[in-house]
Design an enzyme around this catalytic site. Structure first.
Site, PDB file in Angstrom:
ATOM      1  N   TYR A 111      55.807  -0.175  22.412  1.00  0.00           N
ATOM      2  CA  TYR A 111      55.069   1.002  21.969  1.00  0.00           C
ATOM      3  C   TYR A 111      55.041   2.006  23.107  1.00  0.00           C
ATOM      4  O   TYR A 111      54.542   1.707  24.194  1.00  0.00           O
ATOM      5  CB  TYR A 111      53.639   0.636  21.567  1.00  0.00           C
ATOM      6  CG  TYR A 111      52.860   1.828  21.058  1.00  0.00           C
ATOM      7  CD1 TYR A 111      52.846   2.129  19.703  1.00  0.00           C
ATOM      8  CD2 TYR A 111      52.182   2.674  21.922  1.00  0.00           C
ATOM      9  CE1 TYR A 111      52.170   3.237  19.219  1.00  0.00           C
ATOM     10  CE2 TYR A 111      51.501   3.781  21.454  1.00  0.00           C
ATOM     11  CZ  TYR A 111      51.494   4.056  20.098  1.00  0.00           C
ATOM     12  OH  TYR A 111      50.832   5.160  19.637  1.00  0.00           O
ATOM     13  N   TRP A 113      56.373   6.349  24.505  1.00  0.00           N
ATOM     14  CA  TRP A 113      57.045   7.634  24.306  1.00  0.00           C
ATOM     15  C   TRP A 113      58.171   7.801  25.347  1.00  0.00           C
ATOM     16  O   TRP A 113      58.261   8.805  26.020  1.00  0.00           O
ATOM     17  CB  TRP A 113      56.047   8.774  24.504  1.00  0.00           C
ATOM     18  CG  TRP A 113      55.015   8.953  23.443  1.00  0.00           C
ATOM     19  CD1 TRP A 113      54.247   8.003  22.848  1.00  0.00           C
ATOM     20  CD2 TRP A 113      54.619  10.195  22.864  1.00  0.00           C
ATOM     21  NE1 TRP A 113      53.387   8.562  21.946  1.00  0.00           N
ATOM     22  CE2 TRP A 113      53.592   9.925  21.938  1.00  0.00           C
ATOM     23  CE3 TRP A 113      55.011  11.522  23.060  1.00  0.00           C
ATOM     24  CZ2 TRP A 113      52.967  10.910  21.200  1.00  0.00           C
ATOM     25  CZ3 TRP A 113      54.381  12.508  22.328  1.00  0.00           C
ATOM     26  CH2 TRP A 113      53.380  12.201  21.398  1.00  0.00           C
TER      27      TRP A 113
END
Length: 778
Positions: A111, A113
């Site tokens: 998880y 970015w």
């Protein structure tokens, strides 16, 4: 030495141009961006050798003793190895885990970015690889709006986007008179977007609206969240009580819209019986609300009357649902807008997330972007992403989620690529205990983050500056050629190259790569996308090589005339919502049927465990707000110049009201200690009367920096203090925005900040030869 020419690239906070100069990187804003983010100043730190992982590494204890639970993670040193050995060791451990436990023993966390690029997207690469091996346990939802993501399909139906499908800013500027913003409209977040934005316009729209005919009433403990003239410094975590008080005034004074409630909603009788007190004997009057939210009853009453007399937009930030019972704030917000009867009218109704992301209220091209196929994961087991520590600590135990009873799987290997849970997750000492329970933790990282330091096998990967990719956002109307700016640092490889080598070693190379190199994949993804997208948009898209040679690919933008639920309002029978009733569900029989006492069938005031109205406040009298940082995206590039600029003496800055500081003998710039039963951290004090009395604000994202075996973080990561508990049994979202704490001036010599330093490196220990079981690829 002559500098290289500038080339284009992109990040989650915007497109930019960069070049390499004598081993450093110079960055400037993309000329097409009218409002570039100051976070671009952090990018140069991506090539800083001090924070990079130069070589593959394996934790000393794991290399010596083999796989198994260990509290040495995050404490022991590492042995640097060659790539051939790392691939052999990691492939052997994957064979062992899949043979012994099967795919239900592998958690493909990932998880984060990691990159704005669509091919070198760490989550997609890892999940494609694990699918080729037979599957993995997945995480569903997100930390950003995990509660809303589960709740809103019950309320307005699946297929209605309450994050990026909202009323456009241009419509708000033209038609709205009053915005009532619960949680405010934080400008600092309007630079961020998954995949980036070429043209940042949200803040410009907001300034133009406020400077024109739109008035904004901000309901928030923080004045910086207020772009308008009126700031109501509410007691944190009490927004639902105030919304109910507003509804009470609208009903009691006959200012609501019964016809709208009858035509477009179900459940209004149940909701209004609760608001008026007919169902529980407690009227949710302005006086009742004032006792909880600390906004005067007369102010609530006057605001309700003004809302009824104006073209009003009610908006709720994502931050308000990152709390215990977080489902209630957005549900109460849309209920308040429904009671006003203005949903579906231009510039009026409901919004969720203005100021939470760059693309909220900004039209894009309305097309899918190039995406690496992940395949179909054959493993059905999943958890909400915020329940990872629960899963590791309680294997085999049941948990409830959105009407289902599931079971936590027994995980042997955690494989993480492209993220840092020591930013996103709560109660970090509990997370450390959870990570100590598994046999092996594998982490792909460019930097020595806390997650890398808690790994057994550390895979050094490249940053976006060190590879070619396609930058694209889910809602932007641009594609950005992302060019390599510098050569890979040390021995770093891109995620695809690492996973391709592992796939070859495990006999699934052809399935993973389909015979394509990274460059060939990029060409394939672009050309496949262009073939389908060009005719849909009625444009001729350039060939891949021409795209790479261009500064930017601009797509036609959708008209800026979108109004949330306008089609439903115009024809509720012909365009019903995808809810059981086809209407807005102010009372959900489905949710009520789950029998959750922490999430009833309609918006409800549920007192949180930790807030200034609870008994715990007698011991912990300050309410901590752990919101998003101003100087970086999450924890990314925390060592960068813009991130460091917002720190105090190298530690994260905690803002507090001058009167609260004076009571504790704290002056501006002091090193302070924030603490509660879960842990403690050091921070630098910043006194600010824009923070409500009784509140302290410490942003997330400072790299976790534990001091020895103590419960102290020297750097100021607030998640040593936050509670790891789901929002409710409905959504199981993160509730880490709030916690109760105490703050004191730190006496003596504070521990130095070591967060950006690498771990210790040690000589190779003796290790017995392992003979893993055979693994057969599916």
């Amino acid at each position: 030495m002559a500098a290289n020419p500038y080339v284009t690239s992109s990040s989650h906070w915007g497109a930019f141009e960069a070049r390499a100069v004598d081993g450093t990187v110079q960055v400037r804003a993309h000329p097409a961006d009218p409002d570039p983010s100051p976070l671009l100043a952090n990018l140069a730190s991506a090539v800083d050798p001090a924070v990079r992982i130069a070589r593959p590494a394996i934790r000393e204890g794991w290399l010596r003793d083999g796989p198994g639970p260990s509290d040495g993670r995050g404490r022991e040193g590492f042995v640097e190895v060659e790539w051939d050995e790392l691939i052999e060791v990691l492939a052997g451990e994957l064979r062992h885990v899949y043979a012994e436990r099967g795919p239900r023993g592998v958690f493909g966390g990932s998880y984060g970015w990691a990159s704005a690029g669509r091919f070198h997207h760490a989550q997609s690469q890892l999940k494609r690889f694990l699918t080729c091996l037979g599957g993995y346990v997945s995480g569903v939802g997100n930390y950003s709006y995990g509660a809303s993501g589960v709740l809103m399909p019950h309320v307005v139906g699946r297929g209605v986007d309450v994050t990026t499908g909202l009323t456009d800013w241009a419509v708000i500027r033209e038609h709205t008179e009053l915005v009532v913003a619960f949680g405010g409209i934080p400008r600092k977040n309007t630079a961020m977007n998954p995949g980036g934005m070429v043209r940042h316009t949200a803040d410009q729209h907001l300034r133009a609206a406020v400077g024109g005919s739109v008035d904004v009433v901000t309901v928030s403990p923080l004045r910086e969240d207020s772009p308008g003239s009126t700031w109501l410094p509410i007691r944190p975590a009490s927004d639902v009580a105030m919304m109910l008080g507003l509804m009470h005034v609208l009903v009691a004074e006959d200012l609501h819209d019964p016809a709208f409630l009858e035509r477009y909603c179900v459940g209004a009788p149940e909701l209004l019986a609760y608001v008026t007190g007919r169902s529980d004997g407690v009227a949710k009057s302005p006086e009742w609300a004032a006792e909880r939210c600390d906004v005067p009853a007369d102010t609530i009453r006057a605001l309700a009357r003004r809302m009824a007399a104006s073209r009003t937009l009610v908006t709720v930030t994502w931050s308000l649902q990152r709390t215990e019972h977080g489902e209630q704030a957005p549900w109460a917000g849309i209920a308040l807008a429904a009671v006003l009867g203005q949903i579906g009218l231009p510039g009026r109704g409901f919004g969720h997330g203005y100021g939470s992301m760059a693309d909220v209220g900004v039209p894009g091209a309305g097309v899918r972007v190039p995406t690496l196929p992940q395949g179909v994961n054959p493993v059905a087991d999943h958890i909400p992403v915020a329940r990872v520590a629960d899963m590791l600590l309680h294997p085999g135990e049941p948990f409830e989620f959105d009407g289902s009873t599931l079971t936590y799987p027994d995980i042997g290997l955690v494989y993480w690529a492209g993220g840092n849970p020591f930013h996103h997750h709560q109660d970090l000492h509990r997370l450390r205990r959870a990570l100590a329970t598994v046999d092996t933790v594998v982490v792909h990282e460019p930097f020595w983050t806390a997650m890398a330091k808690h790994a057994d096998i550390v895979v050094p990967v490249t940053t976006p500056l060190e590879r070619t990719d396609i930058g694209a956002s889910r809602t932007d109307h641009h594609l950005v050629p992302m060019h390599r700016v510098v050569e890979p640092f040390g021995l770093a490889r891109d995620d695809h190259a690492v996973l391709a080598a592992l796939a070859d070693a495990l006999g699934v190379g052809d399935a993973f790569t389909e015979g394509r190199s990274a460059d060939e994949w990029l060409r394939h993804l672009y050309e496949t996308w262009a073939t389908s997208t060009g005719p849909r948009l009625g444009v001729d898209l350039p060939p891949y090589d021409d795209f790479l040679a261009s500064p930017l690919l601009t797509l036609p933008v959708q008209p800026a005339d979108r109004t949330f639920l306008d089609g439903f309002r115009a024809d509720p029978d012909g365009r019903p919502l995808r809810t059981p009733s086809g209407r807005i569900e102010l009372f959900s029989a489905t949710i009520a049927g789950f029998g959750y006492d922490d999430c009833p069938g309609h918006p409800t005031w549920l007192e949180p465990v930790e807030w200034l109205g609870s008994p715990h406040a007698a011991r912990w009298p300050l309410h901590l707000i752990a919101n998003q940082p101003r100087g970086r995206l999450h924890s990314q590039l925390d060592a960068g110049a813009e991130s460091r600029r917002h720190k105090v003496g190298g530690r994260e800055a905690v803002r507090m009201h001058p009167d609260d500081a004076a009571e504790r003998g704290i002056s501006d710039g002091d090193v302070v200690r924030l603490f509660n039963d879960r842990g403690a951290c050091l921070a630098g004090a910043r006194l600010d009367d824009g923070v409500r009395r009784g509140v302290v604000q410490l942003p997330t994202g400072a790299w976790f920096d534990p001091v020895g075996d103590t419960e102290l973080c020297a750097h100021g990561n607030p998640n040593v203090l936050t509670r790891d508990h789901g929002t409710s049994r409905l959504a199981q979202g993160t509730s880490g925005q709030h916690a109760l704490v105490e703050v004191e001036r730190f006496e003596g010599d504070p521990s130095p900040v070591r967060a950006h330093r690498p771990p210790d490196f040690v000589e190779r220990p003796d290790r017995p030869q392992l003979s893993p079981p055979e693994f057969t690829a599916p």
